[in-house]
Design a protein around this motif. Structure first.
Motif, PDB file in Angstrom:
ATOM      1  N   UNK A  65       0.827  -1.198   0.000  1.00  0.00           N
ATOM      2  CA  UNK A  65       0.000   0.000   0.000  1.00  0.00           C
ATOM      3  C   UNK A  65       0.866   1.255   0.000  1.00  0.00           C
ATOM      4  N   UNK A  66       1.918   1.256   0.806  1.00  0.00           N
ATOM      5  CA  UNK A  66       2.819   2.413   0.859  1.00  0.00           C
ATOM      6  C   UNK A  66       3.512   2.612  -0.485  1.00  0.00           C
ATOM      7  N   UNK A  67       3.943   1.508  -1.100  1.00  0.00           N
ATOM      8  CA  UNK A  67       4.606   1.601  -2.403  1.00  0.00           C
ATOM      9  C   UNK A  67       3.660   2.149  -3.466  1.00  0.00           C
ATOM     10  N   UNK A  68       2.406   1.696  -3.462  1.00  0.00           N
ATOM     11  CA  UNK A  68       1.429   2.192  -4.428  1.00  0.00           C
ATOM     12  C   UNK A  68       1.108   3.662  -4.168  1.00  0.00           C
ATOM     13  N   UNK A  69       1.048   4.052  -2.902  1.00  0.00           N
ATOM     14  CA  UNK A  69       0.787   5.455  -2.569  1.00  0.00           C
ATOM     15  C   UNK A  69       1.931   6.337  -3.057  1.00  0.00           C
TER      16      UNK A  69
ATOM     17  N   UNK B 101      -5.650  16.160  -5.178  1.00  0.00           N
ATOM     18  CA  UNK B 101      -6.140  15.454  -3.986  1.00  0.00           C
ATOM     19  C   UNK B 101      -6.973  14.228  -4.366  1.00  0.00           C
ATOM     20  N   UNK B 102      -7.986  14.435  -5.190  1.00  0.00           N
ATOM     21  CA  UNK B 102      -8.863  13.326  -5.547  1.00  0.00           C
ATOM     22  C   UNK B 102      -8.143  12.324  -6.456  1.00  0.00           C
ATOM     23  N   UNK B 103      -7.257  12.843  -7.317  1.00  0.00           N
ATOM     24  CA  UNK B 103      -6.492  11.937  -8.170  1.00  0.00           C
ATOM     25  C   UNK B 103      -5.589  11.032  -7.356  1.00  0.00           C
ATOM     26  N   UNK B 104      -4.923  11.578  -6.352  1.00  0.00           N
ATOM     27  CA  UNK B 104      -4.057  10.763  -5.495  1.00  0.00           C
ATOM     28  C   UNK B 104      -4.866   9.704  -4.750  1.00  0.00           C
ATOM     29  N   UNK B 105      -5.996  10.106  -4.180  1.00  0.00           N
ATOM     30  CA  UNK B 105      -6.825   9.146  -3.444  1.00  0.00           C
ATOM     31  C   UNK B 105      -7.375   8.059  -4.361  1.00  0.00           C
ATOM     32  N   UNK B 106      -7.627   8.410  -5.627  1.00  0.00           N
ATOM     33  CA  UNK B 106      -8.119   7.418  -6.575  1.00  0.00           C
ATOM     34  C   UNK B 106      -7.012   6.486  -7.036  1.00  0.00           C
ATOM     35  N   UNK B 107      -5.751   6.959  -6.997  1.00  0.00           N
ATOM     36  CA  UNK B 107      -4.641   6.193  -7.573  1.00  0.00           C
ATOM     37  C   UNK B 107      -3.883   5.336  -6.568  1.00  0.00           C
TER      38      UNK B 107
ATOM     39  N   UNK C 145      -4.494   2.926  -4.654  1.00  0.00           N
ATOM     40  CA  UNK C 145      -4.750   1.492  -4.607  1.00  0.00           C
ATOM     41  C   UNK C 145      -4.238   0.772  -5.856  1.00  0.00           C
ATOM     42  N   UNK C 146      -3.695   1.528  -6.801  1.00  0.00           N
ATOM     43  CA  UNK C 146      -3.173   0.902  -8.017  1.00  0.00           C
ATOM     44  C   UNK C 146      -3.163   1.883  -9.169  1.00  0.00           C
ATOM     45  N   UNK C 147      -1.979   2.153  -9.707  1.00  0.00           N
ATOM     46  CA  UNK C 147      -1.846   3.145 -10.762  1.00  0.00           C
ATOM     47  C   UNK C 147      -2.483   2.663 -12.061  1.00  0.00           C
ATOM     48  N   UNK C 148      -2.342   1.383 -12.391  1.00  0.00           N
ATOM     49  CA  UNK C 148      -2.919   0.873 -13.629  1.00  0.00           C
ATOM     50  C   UNK C 148      -4.444   0.996 -13.608  1.00  0.00           C
ATOM     51  N   UNK C 149      -5.044   0.663 -12.485  1.00  0.00           N
ATOM     52  CA  UNK C 149      -6.492   0.813 -12.350  1.00  0.00           C
ATOM     53  C   UNK C 149      -6.886   2.285 -12.485  1.00  0.00           C
ATOM     54  N   UNK C 150      -6.055   3.157 -11.938  1.00  0.00           N
ATOM     55  CA  UNK C 150      -6.309   4.588 -12.008  1.00  0.00           C
ATOM     56  C   UNK C 150      -6.274   5.095 -13.451  1.00  0.00           C
ATOM     57  N   UNK C 151      -5.333   4.598 -14.245  1.00  0.00           N
ATOM     58  CA  UNK C 151      -5.242   5.024 -15.641  1.00  0.00           C
ATOM     59  C   UNK C 151      -6.492   4.602 -16.416  1.00  0.00           C
ATOM     60  N   UNK C 152      -6.968   3.380 -16.157  1.00  0.00           N
ATOM     61  CA  UNK C 152      -8.208   2.935 -16.792  1.00  0.00           C
ATOM     62  C   UNK C 152      -9.385   3.785 -16.373  1.00  0.00           C
TER      63      UNK C 152
END
Length: 242
Positions: free
Chosen positions: A11-15, A82-88, A90-97
């Protein structure tokens, strides 16, 4: 307790990745604004979404990077990060989708329903999409910490919904509403489909009542699969609190 520690490290690494992704994204948006300003906002006029114009459909992916003024980009930058970070986180790939989905739903809402050949640019559709995603993600993923974050964000930024209702003057409320719908849809489409492994109680020592204590969810133990508190204990374990 090896697995909770590992989950917390992931989780820390993804954050950390989410922070740098959003920092880079925001830097790109500002660089585009510099070029936009230098060219007297010609890129915004050329690559925005024009309602009903087939030729502007590809601009669904360029419009979020463009803004009409410095005040426009300044008002969007804080919430976007702020919202982009909270959305991302948990996983950057999911965030890009998710970002692709929200850009499309926000732009399509304008393209389909806006009247008068209006031209729309700006990252506010993404902001509303990330906001909607963050608010409901925990419910679909069944993550306690994400559910709590969603409740806090919903309570703190509920006023945002006042500029996503029909007839809101001075803003592209259709872009906001379309982005919000995309974020809610994305929370379901990109939900966590993996089955989390069941936590097991430590073996009870002979002659003690440790086994019954573990099953009852006493401090320092993790409830077994099927126990009403199993999911709660798993979340607390992931955070290193149990």
């Amino acid at each position: 307790m090896d697995r909770p520690t590992s989950d917390a490290q992931v989780m820390v690494a993804e954050a950390r990745k989410a922070f740098f992704v959003m920092f880079g994204f925001l830097a790109l948006v500002w660089l585009v604004q510099l070029a936009n300003f230098a060219d007297d906002y010609a890129p915004a006029r050329e690559y925005g979404v024009v309602s009903g114009d087939l030729g502007s459909l590809p601009h669904l992916l360029t419009a979020p990077f463009l803004h009409w003024s410095w005040a426009h980009i300044e008002s969007n930058s804080g919430p976007l990060f702020i919202f982009g970070f909270l959305a991302a986180y948990r996983g950057v790939l999911r965030f890009l989708g998710l970002s692709l989905l929200v850009a499309v739903t926000s732009g399509l809402a304008v393209w389909l329903f806006e009247g008068g050949n209006a031209e729309t640019v700006g990252a506010s559709g993404l902001i509303f999409g990330y906001f909607g995603y963050v608010v409901v993600r925990g419910l679909f993923d069944r993550h306690l910490i994400d559910t709590l974050i969603g409740v806090v964000m919903a309570a703190s930024f509920a006023y945002l919904l006042t500029v996503a209702v029909p007839g809101t003057p001075g803003v592209s409320w259709l872009a906001h509403l379309g982005g919000l719908a995309g974020g809610l849809l994305g929370a379901w489409l990109f939900r966590d489909r993996t089955r989390r492994p069941s936590a097991k109680t430590p073996p009870a020592s002979s002659g003690s009542s440790g086994g019954s204590a573990g099953a009852s969810g006493s401090p320092g133990t993790i409830a077994p699969a099927g126990h009403p508190r199993a999911d709660l204990h798993k979340e607390l374990g992931d955070l290193g609190l149990l």
